[in-house]
Motif scaffolding. Structure first.
Motif, PDB file in Angstrom:
ATOM      1  N   ALA A  93       9.667  -5.274  -0.163  1.00 64.47           N
ATOM      2  CA  ALA A  93       9.403  -5.574   1.244  1.00 64.47           C
ATOM      3  C   ALA A  93      10.663  -5.366   2.078  1.00 64.47           C
ATOM      4  N   SER A  94      10.462  -5.021   3.349  1.00 61.66           N
ATOM      5  CA  SER A  94      11.604  -4.790   4.241  1.00 61.66           C
ATOM      6  C   SER A  94      12.541  -5.986   4.268  1.00 61.66           C
ATOM      7  N   GLU A  95      11.980  -7.188   4.270  1.00 61.34           N
ATOM      8  CA  GLU A  95      12.805  -8.394   4.349  1.00 61.34           C
ATOM      9  C   GLU A  95      13.702  -8.535   3.124  1.00 61.34           C
TER      10      GLU A  95
ATOM     11  N   ARG B 107       5.566  -0.959   4.031  1.00 62.85           N
ATOM     12  CA  ARG B 107       6.586  -1.959   4.354  1.00 62.85           C
ATOM     13  C   ARG B 107       6.643  -3.067   3.308  1.00 62.85           C
TER      14      ARG B 107
ATOM     15  N   ARG C 225       0.696   1.136   6.595  1.00 60.15           N
ATOM     16  CA  ARG C 225       1.052  -0.282   6.695  1.00 60.15           C
ATOM     17  C   ARG C 225       1.579  -0.887   5.394  1.00 60.15           C
TER      18      ARG C 225
ATOM     19  N   GLY D 169       5.454   3.919  10.475  1.00 60.06           N
ATOM     20  CA  GLY D 169       4.424   3.019  10.976  1.00 60.06           C
ATOM     21  C   GLY D 169       4.355   3.030  12.492  1.00 60.06           C
TER      22      GLY D 169
ATOM     23  N   CYS E  23       9.139   8.013   1.015  1.00 60.36           N
ATOM     24  CA  CYS E  23       9.574   8.308   2.386  1.00 60.36           C
ATOM     25  C   CYS E  23       9.273   9.750   2.745  1.00 60.36           C
TER      26      CYS E  23
ATOM     27  N   SER F  14       9.978   3.334   6.379  1.00 63.79           N
ATOM     28  CA  SER F  14       8.683   2.653   6.311  1.00 63.79           C
ATOM     29  C   SER F  14       8.286   2.079   7.666  1.00 63.79           C
ATOM     30  N   GLU F  15       9.272   1.598   8.415  1.00 58.60           N
ATOM     31  CA  GLU F  15       8.980   1.043   9.736  1.00 58.60           C
ATOM     32  C   GLU F  15       8.830   2.143  10.782  1.00 58.60           C
TER      33      GLU F  15
ATOM     34  N   ARG G 182      11.285   5.341  -4.114  1.00 69.39           N
ATOM     35  CA  ARG G 182      11.274   4.963  -2.691  1.00 69.39           C
ATOM     36  C   ARG G 182      11.543   6.186  -1.820  1.00 69.39           C
TER      37      ARG G 182
ATOM     38  N   LYS H 288      14.528   3.197   2.854  1.00 74.71           N
ATOM     39  CA  LYS H 288      13.182   2.646   2.674  1.00 74.71           C
ATOM     40  C   LYS H 288      12.807   1.742   3.838  1.00 74.71           C
ATOM     41  N   VAL H 289      13.713   0.874   4.262  1.00 71.54           N
ATOM     42  CA  VAL H 289      13.425  -0.019   5.383  1.00 71.54           C
ATOM     43  C   VAL H 289      13.177   0.781   6.656  1.00 71.54           C
TER      44      VAL H 289
END
Length: 387
Positions: A368-370, A363, A360, A331, A250, A327-328, A246, A323-324
């Motif tokens: 996944a971010s969630e 994420r 894209r 983007g 990044c 990745s966001e 991860r 990572k969260v």
């Protein structure tokens, strides 16, 4: 400040020169989704990367690499990541780069000689087969459906893997399967009669060497020597692979987003609209400023996690946060770059639209971010961690 080595400035410049003079000039939209052409382009650049002294930044010197610490690696991978092709040429792209981590840490001498040697030399590719179609493992690895059963002298594996990056043309796969001892990683040769790449799954990102394959394992027999490490340690091994993977993602994507914003800034300075350069419009200025804030924060988070890795400290918590956020953030940067460039940013006349498309899926990939947010929150609340 972050303890970079003395050789880093010269190495960084060598990578940047390679990216600008060798990698970027070979990029073209037609390479996206053309697996054969992408493979050929990567191979044509590999010898040049070796000659430039920038090959294998993540590999130990004994394995033909540069032996960089994670802090130096963060800078080098960012520079390489500015190009779609440079990480492939330098053999520091996924899935091979994180697979090397597993083989270096867990492989027997025989496994390393058979699989890691050609991988490190760039003579073969590999893939990591964990994700499965519904109802199998995805964000929740405990839903693993692929099963390996003991047989005299080995194991028989049955299951189906899905969206396996790099699967098309890979010489072997690291396959995660359930066993009586627990989840286990097996090294499976692509030529095994029980192993078959069913198809390449078309995806939004086009510069993944080997595509994203669907794999069928049907009565796939492997001998006892195919077990990576010990049976039952598969989830721990996968986690040991994913946390630094991860971080490497990044690093590369920060470079890609930086390139997109640099192109947008150049465009804003020369493009006139409403009687003035776009760069003088406050809304454009805000997008540029916000993007530099995002990139600066992304770099600092990544460098901090890299320093912890070098100190042999756990980054389970930090890798999820990095990572969260990254990745966001990347983007957002790529999206702003495309917006600033208007119709040109939507077209394939400039690389920004492809950079945006490549961003894209990040994420989702590697968690996944969630899912990461949920895991972080549970850990924070359970351990009463302070902000």
């Amino acid at each position: 400040m972050f303890g970079y080595s003395d050789r880093l400035p010269a190495l960084r410049e060598a990578v940047r020169r390679f990216v600008e003079e060798e990698a970027i000039p070979r990029e073209r939209p037609a390479l996206a989704h053309d697996l054969d052409a992408l493979e050929a382009a990567a191979h044509s650049l590999r010898a040049k990367a070796m000659k430039a002294g920038i090959y294998g930044p993540q590999l130990p010197v004994a394995w033909g690499g540069l032996g960089l610490c994670w802090r130096d690696r963060s800078v080098v991978l960012e520079e390489a990541g500015r190009s779609f092709l440079a990480p492939l040429a330098m053999n520091c792209a996924p899935p091979d780069q994180p697979n090397m981590i597993n083989l270096l840490a867990e492989g027997t001498p025989a496994q390393q000689q058979r699989y890691l040697v050609p991988l490190a030399r760039g003579e073969a590719r590999s893939c990591f087969a964990m994700t499965e179609p519904e109802p199998g493992a995805g964000s929740d690895p405990s839903m693993l459906q692929t099963v390996a059963e003991r047989r005299p002298g080995g194991w028989v594996i049955n299951g189906r893997k899905w969206f396996i990056s790099g699967a098309v043309g890979a010489a072997f796969a690291l396959v995660l399967a359930k066993t009586g001892e627990g989840a286990t990683i097996f090294i499976v040769d692509a030529g095994n009669p029980g192993y078959r790449v069913v198809r390449n799954i078309a995806s939004i990102d086009g510069f993944q060497i080997g595509g994203h394959g669907e794999i069928e394992l049907q009565d796939c027999f492997v001998d006892d020597g195919a077990v990576l490490g010990e049976a039952g340690r598969g989830f721990a091994q996968a986690q040991a692979r994913l946390e630094p993977a991860r971080l490497s993602h990044c690093m590369r994507f920060i470079g890609r987003a930086s390139r997109a914003m640099a192109l947008a800034q150049d465009y804003a300075n020369r493009r006139h609209s409403f009687g003035q350069p776009l760069a003088q419009l406050q809304q454009v200025q805000a997008m540029v400023a916000d993007s530099h804030i995002d990139l600066h924060a992304a770099r600092l988070m990544t460098w901090h996690a890299a320093a912890k890795l070098d100190a042999k400290q756990s980054i389970k918590h930090e890798s999820a946060m990095v990572k969260v956020f990254v990745s966001e953030a990347v983007g957002r940067v790529a999206d702003r770059a495309a917006q600033i460039m208007g119709a040109l940013g939507m077209s394939e006349d400039a690389p920004v639209s492809m950079i945006l498309r490549e961003m894209r899926p990040f994420r989702v990939y590697d968690g996944a971010s969630e899912v990461h947010r949920s895991t972080l929150a549970r850990r924070i609340l359970k351990e009463s961690l302070r902000p």
